[in-house]
Write a protein that holds these residues in place. Structure first.
Motif, PDB file in Angstrom:
ATOM      1  N   PHE A  45       0.827  -1.207   0.000  1.00 52.47           N
ATOM      2  CA  PHE A  45       0.000   0.000   0.000  1.00 52.47           C
ATOM      3  C   PHE A  45       0.863   1.259   0.000  1.00 52.47           C
ATOM      4  O   PHE A  45       0.627   2.183  -0.802  1.00 52.47           O
ATOM      5  CB  PHE A  45      -0.918  -0.035   1.232  1.00 52.47           C
ATOM      6  CG  PHE A  45      -1.825   1.158   1.330  1.00 52.47           C
ATOM      7  CD1 PHE A  45      -3.035   1.209   0.643  1.00 52.47           C
ATOM      8  CD2 PHE A  45      -1.464   2.259   2.109  1.00 52.47           C
ATOM      9  CE1 PHE A  45      -3.854   2.319   0.745  1.00 52.47           C
ATOM     10  CE2 PHE A  45      -2.276   3.367   2.208  1.00 52.47           C
ATOM     11  CZ  PHE A  45      -3.500   3.393   1.531  1.00 52.47           C
ATOM     12  N   LYS A  46       1.823   1.328   0.899  1.00 50.70           N
ATOM     13  CA  LYS A  46       2.646   2.532   1.048  1.00 50.70           C
ATOM     14  C   LYS A  46       3.468   2.795  -0.212  1.00 50.70           C
ATOM     15  O   LYS A  46       3.564   3.930  -0.687  1.00 50.70           O
ATOM     16  CB  LYS A  46       3.557   2.382   2.265  1.00 50.70           C
ATOM     17  CG  LYS A  46       4.337   3.624   2.601  1.00 50.70           C
ATOM     18  CD  LYS A  46       5.136   3.427   3.895  1.00 50.70           C
ATOM     19  CE  LYS A  46       5.919   4.690   4.242  1.00 50.70           C
ATOM     20  NZ  LYS A  46       6.710   4.521   5.487  1.00 50.70           N
ATOM     21  N   GLU A  47       4.008   1.710  -0.782  1.00 53.43           N
ATOM     22  CA  GLU A  47       4.824   1.881  -1.988  1.00 53.43           C
ATOM     23  C   GLU A  47       3.960   2.392  -3.153  1.00 53.43           C
ATOM     24  O   GLU A  47       4.369   3.279  -3.912  1.00 53.43           O
ATOM     25  CB  GLU A  47       5.469   0.544  -2.362  1.00 53.43           C
ATOM     26  CG  GLU A  47       6.351   0.633  -3.612  1.00 53.43           C
ATOM     27  CD  GLU A  47       6.917  -0.721  -4.011  1.00 53.43           C
ATOM     28  OE1 GLU A  47       7.498  -0.809  -5.118  1.00 53.43           O
ATOM     29  OE2 GLU A  47       6.745  -1.698  -3.237  1.00 53.43           O
ATOM     30  N   TYR A  48       2.766   1.836  -3.281  1.00 54.15           N
ATOM     31  CA  TYR A  48       1.890   2.250  -4.384  1.00 54.15           C
ATOM     32  C   TYR A  48       1.454   3.702  -4.215  1.00 54.15           C
ATOM     33  O   TYR A  48       1.494   4.489  -5.179  1.00 54.15           O
ATOM     34  CB  TYR A  48       0.659   1.327  -4.461  1.00 54.15           C
ATOM     35  CG  TYR A  48      -0.355   1.797  -5.493  1.00 54.15           C
ATOM     36  CD1 TYR A  48      -0.102   1.658  -6.854  1.00 54.15           C
ATOM     37  CD2 TYR A  48      -1.552   2.388  -5.083  1.00 54.15           C
ATOM     38  CE1 TYR A  48      -1.020   2.101  -7.796  1.00 54.15           C
ATOM     39  CE2 TYR A  48      -2.474   2.832  -6.013  1.00 54.15           C
ATOM     40  CZ  TYR A  48      -2.213   2.695  -7.370  1.00 54.15           C
ATOM     41  OH  TYR A  48      -3.109   3.147  -8.289  1.00 54.15           O
ATOM     42  N   ILE A  49       1.037   4.069  -3.009  1.00 57.76           N
ATOM     43  CA  ILE A  49       0.515   5.420  -2.773  1.00 57.76           C
ATOM     44  C   ILE A  49       1.613   6.465  -2.934  1.00 57.76           C
ATOM     45  O   ILE A  49       1.369   7.561  -3.474  1.00 57.76           O
ATOM     46  CB  ILE A  49      -0.124   5.506  -1.372  1.00 57.76           C
ATOM     47  CG1 ILE A  49      -1.386   4.611  -1.293  1.00 57.76           C
ATOM     48  CG2 ILE A  49      -0.487   6.938  -1.026  1.00 57.76           C
ATOM     49  CD1 ILE A  49      -2.492   5.021  -2.241  1.00 57.76           C
ATOM     50  N   LEU A  50       2.797   6.147  -2.502  1.00 57.44           N
ATOM     51  CA  LEU A  50       3.856   7.175  -2.481  1.00 57.44           C
ATOM     52  C   LEU A  50       4.672   7.236  -3.764  1.00 57.44           C
ATOM     53  O   LEU A  50       5.129   8.313  -4.157  1.00 57.44           O
ATOM     54  CB  LEU A  50       4.792   6.924  -1.289  1.00 57.44           C
ATOM     55  CG  LEU A  50       4.165   7.059   0.109  1.00 57.44           C
ATOM     56  CD1 LEU A  50       5.175   6.736   1.185  1.00 57.44           C
ATOM     57  CD2 LEU A  50       3.594   8.471   0.296  1.00 57.44           C
ATOM     58  N   THR A  51       4.841   6.103  -4.462  1.00 61.27           N
ATOM     59  CA  THR A  51       5.750   6.102  -5.612  1.00 61.27           C
ATOM     60  C   THR A  51       5.073   5.886  -6.970  1.00 61.27           C
ATOM     61  O   THR A  51       5.466   6.480  -7.976  1.00 61.27           O
ATOM     62  CB  THR A  51       6.809   5.007  -5.426  1.00 61.27           C
ATOM     63  OG1 THR A  51       6.158   3.736  -5.331  1.00 61.27           O
ATOM     64  CG2 THR A  51       7.650   5.255  -4.194  1.00 61.27           C
TER      65      THR A  51
END
Length: 489
Positions: A160-166
């Motif tokens: 989730f964090k990787e998709y949302i941020l990058t």
């Protein structure tokens, strides 16, 4: 990461496919039925989604990023049926499995199943609210792209964090931009199609109006021909009338002058031996003049729709006696036989207008004697219940003669105002040509009609049909009277 290049490639592929679809529709699919075209368009959207995945950006094994959502957005804008959009969305989703079954493929399929259900609810809601096409497009682009991002973040294999941020900051703006661009292309295409349809509709309208104008022109030409013909008939009528009026008037004037001169010279010489005959000639000329005036008055009433009949009890024996008294002298003068026959099944009285009935019979018998030089004239009265298509009993007055007859192609003309079977007949035999038209109108007004059976040189047979039971009517003739069944007018 190269998202921009891959998405641009997807966009180019979608535009190319849209252009090819337009070409195919113009030159091939337009000849196919609408139902097949509808099915092919659904398959085209599913195939467009598959092409986007085929040339998508592959990340971390089986993870694909592409513009497969754009065909779904366009389908949600174009189609008004929720079920159709769900089929397209499910078709694009399950086509993801053709690239291999994996966790990422299953997540992509679930994503499009959710988007299909969402599209169905959105279309139903927007249809109820009756949004404009532009509003539907904006809402669809924003909602589907937003939900697509959330689905990937929640159900996707990328953390989730990787998709949302990058990833999302790069893919979402590009997807929104290309969705808007493709929607504008679609809008321009729809406007072009609408202009073509309007032009086609205008051409069809102009063609229809041209045909209507042509028909109106033909109608006007026919009306002008009828008016010219009517004018010709009236001219002939007036010429005949002037002759018919002058003949008795000249006789009355000349004979009255001779009687006056005889009276002035009565003291000097006795009256000439032919003087007593002058009174008979004056009487006959006056009767002829009176008949002409009566015909003209009846004609004016017919054209004004004010010709009236009075229903009363008519004794048939009195009608027969009156006709015999009136035409026996004519029969003796011309040396022809005249016989009146009443069938035994007849009632003694009928409900009709005695004056108008006698007027019709006088017209028919006068014509019979006028055009018969040798042979006989017969008047027969009988009942008939199978003479025409209208049920009920009829009393029939048949006038037969052995005269000159009427050509087959003139049977209708003799019942038209101002016309006779031959325009020169009035000169030879006299008359105005109004007797039969007026008789037909009187017969119709009394609930009956007149039929004719005649051939040139073989005599004539006229039938006057009157119902034994009279229906209620207004007693006035109008232009809206129904045509007599089987009649000649």
């Amino acid at each position: 990461m190269g998202f921009g290049k891959i998405f641009l490639l997807n966009m180019a592929l979608l535009i190319t496919m849209a252009y090819l679809a337009n070409i195919l529709y113009k030159y091939v699919l337009v000849k196919i039925s609408g139902k097949i075209n509808y099915i092919l368009s659904i398959l085209w959207f599913i195939f467009a989604g598959w092409i986007c995945m085929k040339f998508g950006f592959q990340l971390k094994g089986d993870v694909l990023f592409d513009l497969r959502i754009v065909p779904l957005i366009i389908a949600a804008i174009v189609y008004a049926k929720p079920v159709v959009v769900m089929i397209i969305s499910f078709g694009i989703g399950f086509s993801r499995l053709t690239f291999g079954i994996s966790e990422a493929a299953i997540a992509g399929t679930i994503n499009f199943v959710i988007l299909g259900i969402l599209c169905a609810f959105m279309i139903t809601w927007m249809n109820k609210r009756q949004f404009k096409q532009s509003t539907r497009g904006i809402l669809t682009i924003l909602v589907l792209n937003t939900v697509n991002v959330l689905d990937i973040a929640i159900f996707g294999v990328i953390p989730f964090k990787e998709y949302i941020l990058t990833i999302m900051p790069s893919t979402l703006p590009i997807t929104l931009l290309f969705s808007c661009i493709f929607a504008l292309i679609l809008l321009d295409f729809q406007l072009d199609q609408r202009r073509k349809l309007e032009l086609l509709h205008t051409n069809e309208l102009m063609t229809r109006q041209t045909e209507e104008l042509r028909q109106a022109k033909l109608s006007l030409e026919e009306r002008a021909r009828q008016l010219t013909q009517a004018s010709q008939y009236k001219s002939e009528f007036l010429a005949n009338m002037s002759h018919e009026l002058r003949t008795p008037l000249n006789s009355i004037i000349n004979l009255a002058e001779m009687i006056s001169e005889s009276e002035e010279g009565q003291e000097e010489e006795p009256l000439e031996k032919d003087t007593p005959n002058y009174g008979t000639i004056i009487y006959k000329s006056g009767r002829e003049l009176l008949q002409l005036i009566n015909d003209i008055l009846d004609l004016s009433k017919v054209e004004a729709g004010r010709l009236e009949v009075v229903q009363e009890e008519v004794v048939l024996a009195e009608v027969v006696q009156l006709m015999e008294l009136q035409f026996e002298h004519d029969a003796e003068q011309k040396g022809i036989e005249f016989e009146v026959t009443m069938m035994p099944e007849l009632p003694s009285t009928i409900q009709s207008d005695a004056q108008r009935l006698c007027q019709i019979l006088r017209n028919l018998l006068s014509n019979a004697f006028k055009f018969t030089h040798q042979g006989r004239v017969d008047l027969m009265i009988h009942k008939d219940s199978s003479a025409c298509s209208i049920s009920g009993e009829w009393i029939v007055f048949s006038v037969a003669d052995t005269g000159i007859g009427i050509p087959q192609d003139k049977h209708e003309a003799i019942f038209e105002m101002f016309r006779q079977a031959d325009g020169s007949i009035s000169r030879k035999y006299g008359g105005t040509g109004l007797g039969l038209p007026i008789s037909q109108d009187l017969a119709r007004l009394m609930g009956g009609f007149i039929q004719v059976d005649s051939r040139e040189g073989a005599g004539s047979l006229f039938h006057l049909y009157l119902p034994l039971i009279q229906k209620e009517n207004s007693g006035a003739l109008s232009d809206e009277e129904n045509e007599a069944p089987g009649g000649a007018d």
